[in-house]
Motif scaffolding. Sequence first.
Motif, short mmCIF file in Angstrom:
data_model
loop_
_atom_site.label_atom_id
_atom_site.label_comp_id
_atom_site.label_asym_id
_atom_site.label_seq_id
_atom_site.Cartn_x
_atom_site.Cartn_y
_atom_site.Cartn_z
N VAL A 59 1.00 -1.13 -0.08
CA VAL A 59 -0.20 0.08 0.12
C VAL A 59 1.02 1.18 0.15
O VAL A 59 1.94 1.03 0.34
CB VAL A 59 -0.99 0.17 1.19
N GLY A 60 0.39 2.16 -0.26
CA GLY A 60 1.33 3.70 -0.47
C GLY A 60 0.76 4.49 0.81
O GLY A 60 -0.45 4.57 1.09
N ILE A 61 1.66 5.24 0.97
CA ILE A 61 1.40 6.36 2.03
C ILE A 61 2.02 7.79 1.45
O ILE A 61 2.96 7.60 0.67
CB ILE A 61 1.79 6.17 3.49
N ASP A 62 2.09 9.01 2.22
CA ASP A 62 2.58 9.95 1.85
C ASP A 62 2.60 10.79 3.29
O ASP A 62 1.82 11.44 3.94
CB ASP A 62 1.67 10.80 0.95
N SER A 63 3.84 10.62 3.79
CA SER A 63 4.28 11.29 5.25
C SER A 63 4.94 12.74 5.19
O SER A 63 5.34 12.83 3.92
CB SER A 63 5.16 10.39 5.87
N GLY A 64 4.84 13.32 6.14
CA GLY A 64 5.70 14.82 6.00
C GLY A 64 7.01 14.80 5.69
O GLY A 64 7.97 13.68 6.26
N ILE A 65 7.37 15.85 5.30
CA ILE A 65 8.97 16.15 5.43
C ILE A 65 9.80 16.49 6.45
O ILE A 65 10.78 16.02 6.82
CB ILE A 65 9.24 17.25 4.13
N LEU A 66 8.87 17.22 7.44
CA LEU A 66 9.16 17.59 8.76
C LEU A 66 8.69 16.48 9.52
O LEU A 66 7.49 16.16 9.63
CB LEU A 66 8.82 18.97 9.11
N MET A 67 9.56 15.83 10.62
CA MET A 67 8.89 15.14 11.48
C MET A 67 9.67 15.10 12.82
O MET A 67 10.52 16.20 13.07
CB MET A 67 9.29 13.55 10.91
N HIS A 68 9.18 14.52 13.74
CA HIS A 68 9.77 14.59 15.16
C HIS A 68 11.16 14.44 15.14
O HIS A 68 11.74 13.30 14.53
CB HIS A 68 9.20 13.75 16.21
N PRO A 69 12.12 15.44 15.75
CA PRO A 69 13.55 15.34 15.74
C PRO A 69 14.17 14.11 16.02
O PRO A 69 15.03 13.40 15.96
CB PRO A 69 13.94 16.43 16.51
N LYS A 70 13.37 13.50 17.25
CA LYS A 70 13.90 12.07 17.81
C LYS A 70 13.91 11.23 16.77
O LYS A 70 14.64 10.19 16.99
CB LYS A 70 12.92 11.95 18.90
N ILE A 71 12.95 11.25 15.80
CA ILE A 71 13.06 10.23 14.89
C ILE A 71 14.31 9.97 14.12
O ILE A 71 15.09 8.80 13.93
CB ILE A 71 11.96 10.34 13.78
N TRP A 72 15.02 11.29 13.90
CA TRP A 72 16.56 11.29 13.46
C TRP A 72 17.60 10.73 14.43
O TRP A 72 18.70 10.20 13.96
CB TRP A 72 16.86 12.50 12.71
N GLU A 73 17.23 10.91 15.66
CA GLU A 73 18.15 10.28 16.73
C GLU A 73 18.08 8.85 16.45
O GLU A 73 19.23 7.91 16.44
CB GLU A 73 17.84 10.98 17.95
N ALA A 74 16.87 8.30 16.59
CA ALA A 74 16.59 6.85 16.69
C ALA A 74 17.18 6.46 15.33
O ALA A 74 17.76 5.05 15.40
CB ALA A 74 15.13 6.47 16.73
N SER A 75 16.90 6.92 14.29
CA SER A 75 17.44 6.30 13.10
C SER A 75 18.95 6.08 12.83
O SER A 75 19.43 5.45 12.10
CB SER A 75 16.89 6.81 11.88
N GLY A 76 19.52 6.92 13.80
CA GLY A 76 21.08 7.10 13.75
C GLY A 76 21.40 8.08 12.71
O GLY A 76 22.80 8.38 12.84
N HIS A 77 20.93 9.08 12.10
CA HIS A 77 21.07 9.89 11.24
C HIS A 77 21.77 11.01 12.05
O HIS A 77 22.81 11.92 11.52
CB HIS A 77 19.90 10.52 10.54
N VAL A 78 21.41 11.51 13.05
CA VAL A 78 22.02 12.62 13.80
C VAL A 78 23.71 12.17 14.00
O VAL A 78 24.49 13.13 14.01
CB VAL A 78 21.26 13.08 15.04
N ASP A 79 23.65 11.15 14.40
CA ASP A 79 25.00 10.60 14.98
C ASP A 79 26.00 10.10 13.67
O ASP A 79 27.02 10.52 13.69
CB ASP A 79 25.28 9.42 15.90
N ALA A 80 25.23 9.51 12.81
CA ALA A 80 26.02 8.66 11.88
C ALA A 80 26.01 9.01 10.18
O ALA A 80 26.87 8.70 9.41
CB ALA A 80 25.89 7.10 11.87
#
Length: 442
Positions: A59-80
Amino acid sequence: MSIDKIISLCKRRGFVFQSSEIYGGFGAVYDYGPLGTALKNNISQMWWQAMTQFHENIVGIDSGILMHPKIWEASGHVDAFNDPLVDCKQCKARYPADELFDGNPEDGEWDNIQCPKCGTTGNLTEPRQFNLMFKTHIGPVQKDANVAYLRPETAQGIYVNYLLTQNAMRLKIPFGIAQIGKAFRNEIIARNFIFRTREFEQLEMQYFVKPGNDDQSMRDWKNERIAFYSQLGIDSGKLRLQEHGADELAHYAKEAWDIEFEFPFGWSEIEGIHNRTDFDLARHQEFSGKKMEVFDQEANEHYLPYIIETSAGLNRMLLAVLSEAYWEDNENNRIVMKFHPQIAPVTAAVCPLVKKDGLPEMGRKVMDIVKPHFKVIYDQQGSIGKRYYRQDEAGTPYGITIDHQSLEDKTVTLRHRDSQQQDRVAIDQLVSAINDSMEHYT
Ligand code: ATP
């Protein structure tokens, strides 16, 4: 064939423009003109269909470009999410460190490496980390608590919505969620036209499987994804699958493959297929404090699914399509964009031979017949030969010409772009003749 020829045609014919050209341009961002936008939309629609129409469980979705900043800590992007970079103090050239050195150089070893541009040694800086995420602030006050990021990948929007999506659509593992959207990376070295830009579009599909079924799913998706490119008219000889070595794997991946295309500047990645394991879901579970598991009724157990990701760049697909289509027909002294008719920006041009004798009126009637079925344009400017060649450059696969005979017997000529062959076709058979030709295009 050089990339410069493609860049020049893209500008001339309205496929791709440099961003903010009247202000001298804006680094590594491009705008899409009428033909480029149509082509890009057709490619993404084909991908969307391949995912969400041909798979009952995607199925398809369309989520926001801006998201909760913790998402990027959890994903590892802030660190890595960093690219170590090296500058040449002499000529100011800048390189990703891994382009100059394999593995991790010891301190000082950089002193012995030659700058590929100016050829001097001893002028390279130590590798420095750069975070590739664009940072902004939400609301009027610029403080750390208000930080937000422009998403560097669309995938995380799928992970944080996956349980809501599963419940809403009553999906059972295995299932997939697809998304098309913009992503942003502050690439330090942006190059090769639309290949590497700071703003781009991703076509991502995340497939949720039971751990243990991940290796088979990875094999299936590799086969399916590479086969997809034939629908875009890309020759399989210009595609290859390359596996990431253990030292190249991203922090989240168990196994990763790139689909590479032979661009005018060499083999480079268009799409990545990754086994991301349960890394992302486990991290979101940890950082949000919310359970991210599914329930397996048969086994009566909760578990975190594994994720097989197929992640393609729409702009790179477009560049591959443009490179593949570009053909200098020296025999006839013309440039032809040999797009597959299914994705060509315009399917047919309707051309009255002359601007008089009732031919334009008949041309308009033909437009009305064909318009509901295909994207068609009406063109009566200039000699018929010039009009054909203009359409060849735009990649329009069919020309429909109304001549004096048309008035008598209600037929037109149907011109085929690649062979320049012309068939006489009854107007009431035109739609099926075009459909038939599109279906059998090679
Ligand atoms: P690369 O190694 O080329 O930087 P990547 O491995 O970082 O790419 P992924 O994170 O796997 O790329 O992203 C998936 C896809 O998104 C890529 O295969 C590519 O098609 C596209 N993509 C990534 N970065 C860019 C960019 N800066 N410009 C255009 N497309 C991009």
